[in-house]
Design an enzyme around this catalytic site. Structure first.
Site, PDB file in Angstrom:
ATOM      1  N   ARG A 102       0.884  -1.178   0.000  1.00  0.00           N
ATOM      2  CA  ARG A 102       0.000   0.000   0.000  1.00  0.00           C
ATOM      3  C   ARG A 102       0.913   1.217   0.000  1.00  0.00           C
ATOM      4  NH1 ARG A 102      -5.353   1.176   3.522  1.00  0.00           N
ATOM      5  NH2 ARG A 102      -6.085  -0.240   1.891  1.00  0.00           N
ATOM      6  N   HIS A 129      -7.493   0.835  -6.340  1.00  0.00           N
ATOM      7  CA  HIS A 129      -7.652  -0.063  -5.186  1.00  0.00           C
ATOM      8  C   HIS A 129      -8.279  -1.372  -5.697  1.00  0.00           C
ATOM      9  CE1 HIS A 129      -7.794  -1.388  -1.204  1.00  0.00           C
ATOM     10  NE2 HIS A 129      -8.776  -0.683  -0.698  1.00  0.00           N
ATOM     11  N   GLN A 132      -9.904  -4.276  -3.463  1.00  0.00           N
ATOM     12  CA  GLN A 132     -11.218  -3.932  -2.901  1.00  0.00           C
ATOM     13  C   GLN A 132     -12.328  -4.304  -3.886  1.00  0.00           C
ATOM     14  OE1 GLN A 132     -12.162  -2.264   0.185  1.00  0.00           O
ATOM     15  NE2 GLN A 132     -14.151  -2.976  -0.546  1.00  0.00           N
ATOM     16  N   ASP A 223     -17.374   6.681  -1.646  1.00  0.00           N
ATOM     17  CA  ASP A 223     -16.125   6.534  -0.895  1.00  0.00           C
ATOM     18  C   ASP A 223     -15.900   7.854  -0.172  1.00  0.00           C
ATOM     19  OD1 ASP A 223     -13.636   5.641   0.037  1.00  0.00           O
ATOM     20  OD2 ASP A 223     -12.589   6.077  -1.843  1.00  0.00           O
ATOM     21  N   CYS A 263     -16.544   0.843   0.675  1.00  0.00           N
ATOM     22  CA  CYS A 263     -15.299   0.096   0.931  1.00  0.00           C
ATOM     23  C   CYS A 263     -14.846   0.249   2.370  1.00  0.00           C
ATOM     24  CB  CYS A 263     -14.211   0.545  -0.040  1.00  0.00           C
ATOM     25  SG  CYS A 263     -13.670   2.252   0.163  1.00  0.00           S
ATOM     26  N   ARG A 291     -13.353  -9.144   1.814  1.00  0.00           N
ATOM     27  CA  ARG A 291     -11.942  -8.814   1.571  1.00  0.00           C
ATOM     28  C   ARG A 291     -11.078 -10.033   1.869  1.00  0.00           C
ATOM     29  NH1 ARG A 291     -10.137  -3.582   1.635  1.00  0.00           N
ATOM     30  NH2 ARG A 291      -8.242  -4.594   0.920  1.00  0.00           N
TER      31      ARG A 291
HETATM   32  N1  NVA Z   1     -10.082   6.479  -1.299  1.00  0.00           N
HETATM   33  C1  NVA Z   1      -9.705   6.006   0.009  1.00  0.00           C
HETATM   34  C2  NVA Z   1      -9.934   4.543   0.132  1.00  0.00           C
HETATM   35  C3  NVA Z   1      -9.695   3.986   1.495  1.00  0.00           C
HETATM   36  C4  NVA Z   1      -9.849   2.493   1.548  1.00  0.00           C
HETATM   37  C5  NVA Z   1      -8.253   6.363   0.282  1.00  0.00           C
HETATM   38  O1  NVA Z   1      -7.417   6.233  -0.636  1.00  0.00           O
HETATM   39  O2  NVA Z   1      -7.942   6.777   1.393  1.00  0.00           O
HETATM   40  N1   CP Z   2     -11.239  -0.536   2.391  1.00  0.00           N
HETATM   41  C1   CP Z   2      -9.972  -0.595   2.818  1.00  0.00           C
HETATM   42  O1   CP Z   2      -9.021  -0.804   2.054  1.00  0.00           O
HETATM   43  O2   CP Z   2      -9.829  -0.460   4.164  1.00  0.00           O
HETATM   44  P1   CP Z   2      -8.471  -0.237   4.948  1.00  0.00           P
HETATM   45  O3   CP Z   2      -7.950   1.107   4.578  1.00  0.00           O
HETATM   46  O4   CP Z   2      -8.852  -0.320   6.396  1.00  0.00           O
HETATM   47  O5   CP Z   2      -7.497  -1.317   4.569  1.00  0.00           O
END
Ligand code: NVA
Ligand code: CP
Length: 315
Positions: A102, A129, A132, A223, A263, A291
């Protein structure tokens, strides 16, 4: 050897194959049948951003598959002190069997993958992502929304919107994205999705009109308005997203038996109202649980697609 960096790299058949595998693994897990598909394998999990679901699903998933996960926060490894991504990749991929990252830019992820000896999984970047979306589609299948659904994404043209674009354009379903002006999806990603849509028959509509996007939809999703790394823009974003909350009025426009996906984490009172979140909590937490099952399927699939020349650590 294949990586899982974005859904643009996969065919419709490959995506559906992973979903079928996730359904099989989920059924086995529910029977407490933990098949060691990845016995003695190690998954390195590099996190440059926070996570609850991604960390827990991958760490639990690899353990249930007979392997072990290494949680590597950039705050604790030398990457966080400036060791280059390409050196980190060359070190870690000589020791582990698979890596999940990540990070911020897709470019950093791609750089890691290009230096890695083992499959790399995108655990979220600023652009995409994809892990997800595999859980989201598995949830749609369980809630009978996988056959030619009309999906509406209301909110920021961010990594989730881009991943929805890839899923819809590869699988060939209708997707309507509504964002405020100035928060549209990336033009290059949109163009690619439009090209895939020509082949798959997907209908993709982009607008600044959330109400018409949601009208008659089978799946409504959103989101956060403030993704990780955008915290300094919070006040401006909240003002700019006025009218984009998924609330009773918005959902009432969707199909009668529509589902609402998120998500997570969810920010009630911003992208979704408290009552709509709680009304759809069953499906949202199925999505969160999925997930685990989807991430296990991705790891098993990648293991099965290691090329002959790929290093299989320790085996
Ligand atoms: N768009 C959000 C998704 C979190 C799972 C982010 O990138 O923070
Ligand atoms: N939806 C998702 O990726 O959650 P986290 O940021 O908690 O991993």
């Amino acid at each position: 050897m294949r990586h899982f960096l974005t859904l643009r790299d996969f065919t419709k058949d490959e995506i559906l194959e992973m979903v079928t595998l996730a359904q099989k693994i989920k059924a086995q897990t529910k029977q407490k049948e933990y098949i060691p598909y990845l016995e003695r394998q190690t998954l390195g999990m590099i996190f440059e951003k926070s996570s609850t679901r991604t960390r827990v699903s991958f760490e639990t998933g690899i353990y249930q598959l007979g392997g072990i996960g290494l949680f590597l926060s950039s705050a604790d490894i030398q990457l966080g002190r400036g060791e280059p991504m390409k050196d980190t990749a060359r070190v870690i991929s000589r020791m582990v069997d698979m890596v999940m990252i990540r990070t911020f830019s897709q470019e950093k992820l791609n750089e890691f993958a290009s230096y890695s000896k083992v499959p790399v999984i995108n655990g979220l970047t600023d652009e995409y992502h994809p892990v997800q979306l595999m859980a989201d589609y598995l949830t749609m299948a369980e809630w009978n929304k996988a056959e030619n659904p009309v999906c509406a994404y209301v909110g920021d043209g961010n990594n989730m919107a881009h991943s929805w674009l890839m899923l819809a354009s590869k699988l060939g379903f209708e997707l309507r994205i509504a964002t405020p002006k100035g928060y549209e999806c990336d033009e290059k990603i949109l163009k690619e999705a439009m090209d895939f849509a020509k082949q798959s028959g997907a209908k993709i509509t982009i607008s600044n009109d959330p109400k018409s996007a949601v009208a008659g939809a089978d799946v409504v999703t959103t989101d956060t308005w403030i993704s990780m790394g955008q915290e300094s823009e919070k006040e401006k974003r909240i003002a700019d997203f006025t009218g984009y909350m998924v609330d009773e009025t918005m959902i009432s426009l969707a199909s009668k038996d529509a589902i609402f996906l998120h998500c997570l984490p969810a920010y009630r009172g911003y992208e979704v109202s408290e009552s709509i979140f709680e009304k759809y909590a069953d499906v949202i937490f199925d999505e969160a649980e999925n997930r685990l099952h989807a991430q296990k399927a991705i790891m098993v699939w990648l293991d099965r697609h290691r090329g002959d020349n790929a290093s299989k650590q320790g085996r």
